[in-house]
Design an enzyme around this catalytic site. Structure first.
Site, PDB file in Angstrom:
ATOM      1  N   HIS A   1     -23.280  15.378   2.205  1.00 14.71           N
ATOM      2  CA  HIS A   1     -23.108  15.839   0.833  1.00 14.71           C
ATOM      3  C   HIS A   1     -22.066  16.945   0.794  1.00 14.71           C
TER       4      HIS A   1
ATOM      5  N   ALA B   1      -5.669 -10.399   5.822  1.00 18.76           N
ATOM      6  CA  ALA B   1      -5.175 -10.041   7.150  1.00 18.76           C
ATOM      7  C   ALA B   1      -6.313  -9.854   8.151  1.00 18.76           C
TER       8      ALA B   1
ATOM      9  N   VAL C   1      -4.678 -10.801  -7.211  1.00 16.84           N
ATOM     10  CA  VAL C   1      -4.587  -9.555  -6.449  1.00 16.84           C
ATOM     11  C   VAL C   1      -3.170  -8.991  -6.464  1.00 16.84           C
ATOM     12  N   ILE C   2      -2.172  -9.855  -6.222  1.00 23.43           N
ATOM     13  CA  ILE C   2      -0.787  -9.352  -6.179  1.00 23.43           C
ATOM     14  C   ILE C   2      -0.376  -8.859  -7.560  1.00 23.43           C
TER      15      ILE C   2
ATOM     16  N   ALA D   1      -2.766 -12.981 -12.897  1.00 24.42           N
ATOM     17  CA  ALA D   1      -3.451 -11.677 -12.801  1.00 24.42           C
ATOM     18  C   ALA D   1      -4.422 -11.715 -11.639  1.00 24.42           C
TER      19      ALA D   1
ATOM     20  N   GLU E   1      -2.302 -14.768 -17.417  1.00 30.05           N
ATOM     21  CA  GLU E   1      -3.227 -15.390 -16.460  1.00 30.05           C
ATOM     22  C   GLU E   1      -3.771 -16.698 -17.038  1.00 30.05           C
TER      23      GLU E   1
ATOM     24  N   VAL F   1       1.081 -16.615  -8.251  1.00 34.69           N
ATOM     25  CA  VAL F   1       0.048 -17.596  -8.619  1.00 34.69           C
ATOM     26  C   VAL F   1      -0.587 -18.223  -7.379  1.00 34.69           C
ATOM     27  N   GLY F   2      -0.683 -17.446  -6.322  1.00 39.35           N
ATOM     28  CA  GLY F   2      -1.315 -17.946  -5.105  1.00 39.35           C
ATOM     29  C   GLY F   2      -0.290 -18.291  -4.043  1.00 39.35           C
TER      30      GLY F   2
ATOM     31  N   LYS G   1       0.835  -1.209   0.000  1.00 43.82           N
ATOM     32  CA  LYS G   1       0.000   0.000   0.000  1.00 43.82           C
ATOM     33  C   LYS G   1       0.871   1.261   0.000  1.00 43.82           C
TER      34      LYS G   1
HETATM   35  P1  FAD Z   1       1.421 -14.400   8.171  1.00 42.85           P
HETATM   36  O1  FAD Z   1       1.221 -12.946   8.078  1.00 42.85           O
HETATM   37  O2  FAD Z   1       2.008 -15.089   6.989  1.00 42.85           O
HETATM   38  O3  FAD Z   1       2.338 -14.647   9.441  1.00 42.85           O
HETATM   39  C1  FAD Z   1       2.804 -15.896   9.797  1.00 42.85           C
HETATM   40  C2  FAD Z   1       4.050 -15.752  10.637  1.00 42.85           C
HETATM   41  O4  FAD Z   1       4.377 -17.018  11.198  1.00 42.85           O
HETATM   42  C3  FAD Z   1       5.273 -15.316   9.848  1.00 42.85           C
HETATM   43  O5  FAD Z   1       5.955 -14.300  10.538  1.00 42.85           O
HETATM   44  C4  FAD Z   1       6.125 -16.573   9.763  1.00 42.85           C
HETATM   45  O6  FAD Z   1       7.523 -16.310   9.685  1.00 42.85           O
HETATM   46  C5  FAD Z   1       5.782 -17.241  11.080  1.00 42.85           C
HETATM   47  N1  FAD Z   1       6.005 -18.693  11.113  1.00 42.85           N
HETATM   48  C6  FAD Z   1       5.659 -19.619  10.180  1.00 42.85           C
HETATM   49  N2  FAD Z   1       5.972 -20.870  10.610  1.00 42.85           N
HETATM   50  C7  FAD Z   1       6.531 -20.718  11.849  1.00 42.85           C
HETATM   51  C8  FAD Z   1       7.053 -21.617  12.811  1.00 42.85           C
HETATM   52  N3  FAD Z   1       7.024 -22.941  12.624  1.00 42.85           N
HETATM   53  N4  FAD Z   1       7.572 -21.115  13.947  1.00 42.85           N
HETATM   54  C9  FAD Z   1       7.591 -19.761  14.182  1.00 42.85           C
HETATM   55  N5  FAD Z   1       7.092 -18.865  13.304  1.00 42.85           N
HETATM   56  C10 FAD Z   1       6.567 -19.339  12.167  1.00 42.85           C
HETATM   57  N6  FAD Z   1      -4.350  -8.986   3.075  1.00 42.85           N
HETATM   58  C11 FAD Z   1      -5.234  -8.015   3.326  1.00 42.85           C
HETATM   59  O7  FAD Z   1      -6.195  -8.248   4.068  1.00 42.85           O
HETATM   60  N7  FAD Z   1      -5.115  -6.769   2.772  1.00 42.85           N
HETATM   61  C12 FAD Z   1      -4.080  -6.459   1.941  1.00 42.85           C
HETATM   62  O8  FAD Z   1      -3.987  -5.331   1.461  1.00 42.85           O
HETATM   63  C13 FAD Z   1      -3.135  -7.469   1.648  1.00 42.85           C
HETATM   64  N8  FAD Z   1      -2.094  -7.210   0.833  1.00 42.85           N
HETATM   65  C14 FAD Z   1      -1.180  -8.193   0.588  1.00 42.85           C
HETATM   66  C15 FAD Z   1      -0.132  -7.901  -0.279  1.00 42.85           C
HETATM   67  C16 FAD Z   1       0.803  -8.878  -0.567  1.00 42.85           C
HETATM   68  C17 FAD Z   1       1.933  -8.555  -1.510  1.00 42.85           C
HETATM   69  C18 FAD Z   1       0.716 -10.158   0.061  1.00 42.85           C
HETATM   70  C19 FAD Z   1       1.743 -11.209  -0.199  1.00 42.85           C
HETATM   71  C20 FAD Z   1      -0.325 -10.446   0.921  1.00 42.85           C
HETATM   72  C21 FAD Z   1      -1.285  -9.472   1.187  1.00 42.85           C
HETATM   73  N9  FAD Z   1      -2.371  -9.723   2.024  1.00 42.85           N
HETATM   74  C22 FAD Z   1      -3.290  -8.746   2.257  1.00 42.85           C
HETATM   75  C23 FAD Z   1      -2.554 -11.033   2.678  1.00 42.85           C
HETATM   76  C24 FAD Z   1      -2.075 -10.974   4.127  1.00 42.85           C
HETATM   77  O9  FAD Z   1      -0.726 -10.583   4.149  1.00 42.85           O
HETATM   78  C25 FAD Z   1      -2.243 -12.342   4.781  1.00 42.85           C
HETATM   79  O10 FAD Z   1      -3.561 -12.782   4.632  1.00 42.85           O
HETATM   80  C26 FAD Z   1      -1.906 -12.261   6.261  1.00 42.85           C
HETATM   81  O11 FAD Z   1      -0.575 -11.839   6.452  1.00 42.85           O
HETATM   82  C27 FAD Z   1      -2.118 -13.617   6.929  1.00 42.85           C
HETATM   83  O12 FAD Z   1      -1.808 -13.503   8.278  1.00 42.85           O
HETATM   84  P2  FAD Z   1      -1.318 -14.750   9.137  1.00 42.85           P
HETATM   85  O13 FAD Z   1      -1.129 -14.236  10.510  1.00 42.85           O
HETATM   86  O14 FAD Z   1      -2.225 -15.887   8.907  1.00 42.85           O
HETATM   87  O15 FAD Z   1       0.082 -15.182   8.499  1.00 42.85           O
HETATM   88  P1  NAI Z   2      -4.489 -14.961  -6.281  1.00 40.70           P
HETATM   89  O1  NAI Z   2      -5.141 -16.223  -5.936  1.00 40.70           O
HETATM   90  O2  NAI Z   2      -5.172 -13.672  -6.004  1.00 40.70           O
HETATM   91  O3  NAI Z   2      -4.129 -14.935  -7.828  1.00 40.70           O
HETATM   92  C1  NAI Z   2      -3.323 -15.899  -8.433  1.00 40.70           C
HETATM   93  C2  NAI Z   2      -3.660 -15.913  -9.900  1.00 40.70           C
HETATM   94  O4  NAI Z   2      -2.706 -16.733 -10.565  1.00 40.70           O
HETATM   95  C3  NAI Z   2      -5.047 -16.514 -10.179  1.00 40.70           C
HETATM   96  O5  NAI Z   2      -5.779 -15.624 -10.984  1.00 40.70           O
HETATM   97  C4  NAI Z   2      -4.722 -17.826 -10.860  1.00 40.70           C
HETATM   98  O6  NAI Z   2      -5.695 -18.195 -11.803  1.00 40.70           O
HETATM   99  C5  NAI Z   2      -3.386 -17.508 -11.517  1.00 40.70           C
HETATM  100  N1  NAI Z   2      -2.568 -18.677 -11.807  1.00 40.70           N
HETATM  101  C6  NAI Z   2      -2.403 -19.796 -11.056  1.00 40.70           C
HETATM  102  N2  NAI Z   2      -1.538 -20.640 -11.660  1.00 40.70           N
HETATM  103  C7  NAI Z   2      -1.145 -20.039 -12.812  1.00 40.70           C
HETATM  104  C8  NAI Z   2      -0.259 -20.414 -13.858  1.00 40.70           C
HETATM  105  N3  NAI Z   2       0.391 -21.581 -13.846  1.00 40.70           N
HETATM  106  N4  NAI Z   2      -0.092 -19.558 -14.895  1.00 40.70           N
HETATM  107  C9  NAI Z   2      -0.753 -18.367 -14.933  1.00 40.70           C
HETATM  108  N5  NAI Z   2      -1.611 -17.970 -13.960  1.00 40.70           N
HETATM  109  C10 NAI Z   2      -1.795 -18.788 -12.899  1.00 40.70           C
HETATM  110  O7  NAI Z   2      -3.057 -15.018  -5.568  1.00 40.70           O
HETATM  111  P2  NAI Z   2      -1.903 -13.941  -5.416  1.00 40.70           P
HETATM  112  O8  NAI Z   2      -2.110 -12.781  -6.331  1.00 40.70           O
HETATM  113  O9  NAI Z   2      -0.647 -14.706  -5.472  1.00 40.70           O
HETATM  114  O10 NAI Z   2      -2.131 -13.428  -3.948  1.00 40.70           O
HETATM  115  C11 NAI Z   2      -2.166 -14.360  -2.865  1.00 40.70           C
HETATM  116  C12 NAI Z   2      -3.161 -13.961  -1.846  1.00 40.70           C
HETATM  117  O11 NAI Z   2      -2.689 -12.842  -1.110  1.00 40.70           O
HETATM  118  C13 NAI Z   2      -4.492 -13.492  -2.431  1.00 40.70           C
HETATM  119  O12 NAI Z   2      -5.335 -14.575  -2.686  1.00 40.70           O
HETATM  120  C14 NAI Z   2      -5.044 -12.639  -1.344  1.00 40.70           C
HETATM  121  O13 NAI Z   2      -5.731 -13.448  -0.439  1.00 40.70           O
HETATM  122  C15 NAI Z   2      -3.784 -12.075  -0.686  1.00 40.70           C
HETATM  123  N6  NAI Z   2      -3.625 -10.687  -1.121  1.00 40.70           N
HETATM  124  C16 NAI Z   2      -4.588  -9.794  -0.751  1.00 40.70           C
HETATM  125  C17 NAI Z   2      -4.505  -8.482  -1.145  1.00 40.70           C
HETATM  126  C18 NAI Z   2      -5.586  -7.561  -0.752  1.00 40.70           C
HETATM  127  O14 NAI Z   2      -6.389  -7.915   0.095  1.00 40.70           O
HETATM  128  N7  NAI Z   2      -5.673  -6.367  -1.317  1.00 40.70           N
HETATM  129  C19 NAI Z   2      -3.372  -7.984  -1.927  1.00 40.70           C
HETATM  130  C20 NAI Z   2      -2.431  -9.026  -2.300  1.00 40.70           C
HETATM  131  C21 NAI Z   2      -2.571 -10.316  -1.870  1.00 40.70           C
END
Ligand code: FAD
Ligand code: NAI
Length: 472
Positions: A451, A327, A190-191, A188, A210, A277-278, A57
């Site tokens: 408004h 999150a 969210v990321i 294509a 995608e 890709v997830g 963000k």
């Molecule tokens: P995590 O945040 O992954 O935390 C898990 C923690 O556990 C990590 O610190 C890891 O190192 C630790 N851990 C793992 N295994 C062990 C172990 N055995 N012992 C000790 N520690 C361990 N979500 C949103 O809602 N809004 C967003 O805008 C958003 N943007 C995102 C952007 C990106 C680029 C990405 C990748 C994700 C985004 N997400 C967003 C998704 C969000 O980050 C995750 O859904 C969230 O972080 C999940 O929280 P969690 O606590 O389950 O796990």
């Molecule tokens: P995603 O599930 O959003 O998107 C992955 C995309 O990759 C899908 O459209 C899927 O069809 C495609 N895909 C899978 N295999 C493929 C292949 N072999 N070739 C081409 N395309 C393929 O997962 P992404 O973007 O990796 O993000 C992971 C998760 O992180 C999201 O599901 C979301 O939960 C979280 N996230 C949330 C955000 C937010 O809340 N604003 C921002 C970024 C991530």
């Protein structure tokens, strides 16, 4: 050996929030986390704070400001010539926001008397009612309750393994030292769309490949269609229904050989490749198998609606269990589990989790999509209103998109709200509240909205459900 009421494994938004809530409720709580930042220092906050929600963000905001200065301010009669981009400063700002927040969690732990430990944790076994948890390089912990919040990691693609150089995951994509001229993104989702938007605004030529034949299949179809139109107009090249055959690289570039939706062979060369890709749940090395903790077919920890695993006293929340990887969902589950452990009632309704994409326009929704209602045979009515007819949107110059409200045909209860437009991330909360209180579209229609404000678009969409929108 140290004894606690609760040991939380993982300090992401699921784990750290669970730990704080447990401590608030008087439970003696430890939280173990293994995350290290690029400087090799322990860093709390998990994926979300370190390489997810927060840094993405920060860069979305910086890049949007750059685009405003270079493209949009002219319409306001403001000429800003000679705008310069300092990528290093932009990244440093992002890193400072991240470190402030990750350090802040340490302070919250101190304030709430949560014992914070660094290292990899593993379930060792159970003595009577007490679980033993090992911490790599540290002591053994004992607790009656364990909350697993180990999160997820980027899913690698066998054809294009991450190398931290040209082929990167989300962490790499948040730290390019310079703007790649040509950026390829596999996925294509969210990321791909958020980070693709960041680098496109800063000057990259971005192509997203995608696999799915439909764009944003989880979103309402009408929203997905509008989003595809908007993103394509901005210059994101989005190819759907592709198959990635081979990815190679040399000193100069990365080369993708892929098949388009018609099966024709294509080649794309790029300076950087983001693979998004997830994500895969983190259960490896946790000792799940040794203690008999049940995983589902996707490798997630199997839990019931209260995040209870198959083992007594062991709970799991966040990305490591079913449901959206978000999150706020992880945190809400963490709070629920803490309250259940403390003997209170805990609840987390997955139907009320808002989804947000922080692209421009932003996209957000809550509740059912129109295609879900059709598939479920639910009789519904719709109300829709465009941002272009809203005074505040016109003043902001943010006129793309609409709000669409789906309500039950007979009862008028709101079933879903879909927003594509400016500040959708903020506006959606009104819809979540309406859904949580089982509001009808009439309730929204009769609520006074300030408004001029973007929220009036929601008001007008609610009026439109009953075909009485006032400004269209
Ligand atoms: P995590 O945040 O992954 O935390 C898990 C923690 O556990 C990590 O610190 C890891 O190192 C630790 N851990 C793992 N295994 C062990 C172990 N055995 N012992 C000790 N520690 C361990 N979500 C949103 O809602 N809004 C967003 O805008 C958003 N943007 C995102 C952007 C990106 C680029 C990405 C990748 C994700 C985004 N997400 C967003 C998704 C969000 O980050 C995750 O859904 C969230 O972080 C999940 O929280 P969690 O606590 O389950 O796990
Ligand atoms: P995603 O599930 O959003 O998107 C992955 C995309 O990759 C899908 O459209 C899927 O069809 C495609 N895909 C899978 N295999 C493929 C292949 N072999 N070739 C081409 N395309 C393929 O997962 P992404 O973007 O990796 O993000 C992971 C998760 O992180 C999201 O599901 C979301 O939960 C979280 N996230 C949330 C955000 C937010 O809340 N604003 C921002 C970024 C991530």
């Amino acid at each position: 050996m140290a004894d606690f009421d609760v040991v939380v494994i993982g300090a992401g938004p699921g784990g750290y929030v669970a730990a704080i809530r447990c401590a608030q409720l008087g439970l003696n709580t430890a939280c173990v986390d293994e995350w290290k930042n690029p400087q090799g220092k322990a860093s709390l906050g998990g994926t979300c704070l370190n390489v997810g929600c927060i840094p993405s963000k920060a860069l979305l905001e910086s890049s949007e400001n750059y685009e405003r200065v270079t493209h949009d301010f002219g319409a306001h009669g403001i000429t800003a010539s000679g705008a310069q981009l300092d990528v290093a400063k932009m990244l440093a700002r992002k890193d400072k926001i991240v470190s402030d927040f990750t350090l802040g969690i340490g302070q919250l732990f101190k304030k709430n008397k949560v014992t914070s430990l660094h290292g990899r944790a593993q379930l060792l076994g159970r003595d009577g009612e007490v679980w033993r948890v090992g911490v790599a390089g540290g002591e053994e912990l004992r607790a009656r309750h364990v909350i697993i919040a180990t999160g997820s990691t980027p899913r690698p693609l066998p054809q294009a393994p991450f190398d931290g150089g040209r082929i990167v995951d989300n962490a790499g994509a948040l730290s390019f030292a310079e703007v790649p001229k040509r950026l390829a993104i596999i996925g294509a989702g969210v990321i791909g769309l958020e980070l693709g938007s960041v680098w496109r605004r800063l000057g990259s030529d971005v192509t997203l490949l995608e696999a799915a034949p439909a764009f944003m299949p989880a979103a309402d179809e009408q929203v997905a269609k509008e989003a595809l139109r908007a993103f394509t107009k901005q210059g994101l090249r989005i190819q759907l229904g592709v198959q990635i055959d081979k990815v190679t690289q040399d000193k100069k570039e990365v080369r993708l050989e892929w098949r388009d939706a018609q099966g024709a062979a294509q080649v794309l060369s790029a300076d950087k490749l983001i693979v998004a890709v997830g994500r895969t749940p983190n259960t490896q090395g946790l000792g799940a198998e040794a203690v008999g903790l049940k995983l589902d077919a996707a490798g997630r920890i199997e839990v019931d609606e209260h995040c209870r695993s198959n083992l007594p006293g062991i709970y799991a929340v966040g990305d490591v269990v079913r449901g959206p990887m978000l999150a706020h969902k992880a945190s809400e589950e963490g709070v629920m589990v803490a309250e259940l452990i403390a003997g209170q009632a805990g609840h987390c309704d997955l139907n009320l989790v808002p989804w947000v994409m922080y692209t421009a326009p932003e996209i957000a929704w809550a509740g059912k999509t129109e295609q879900q209602l059709k598939a479920g045979g639910v009789a519904y009515k719709t109300g829709q209103f465009p941002f272009i007819a809203n005074g505040r949107a016109r003043a902001l110059g943010e006129t793309t998109g609409f709000v669409k409200i789906l309500a039950d045909e007979k009862t008028d209860r709101i079933l879903g709200v879909h927003i594509i437009g400016a500040m959708a991330s903020e506006l959606i909360q009104q819809a979540v509240l309406a859904l949580a209180f089982s509001a009808s579209s009439e309730d929204l229609a009769r609520t006074i909205h300030a408004h001029p404000a973007l929220s009036e678009v929601i008001h007008e969409a609610a009026l439109a459900v009953d075909k009485r929108a006032l400004h269209i």
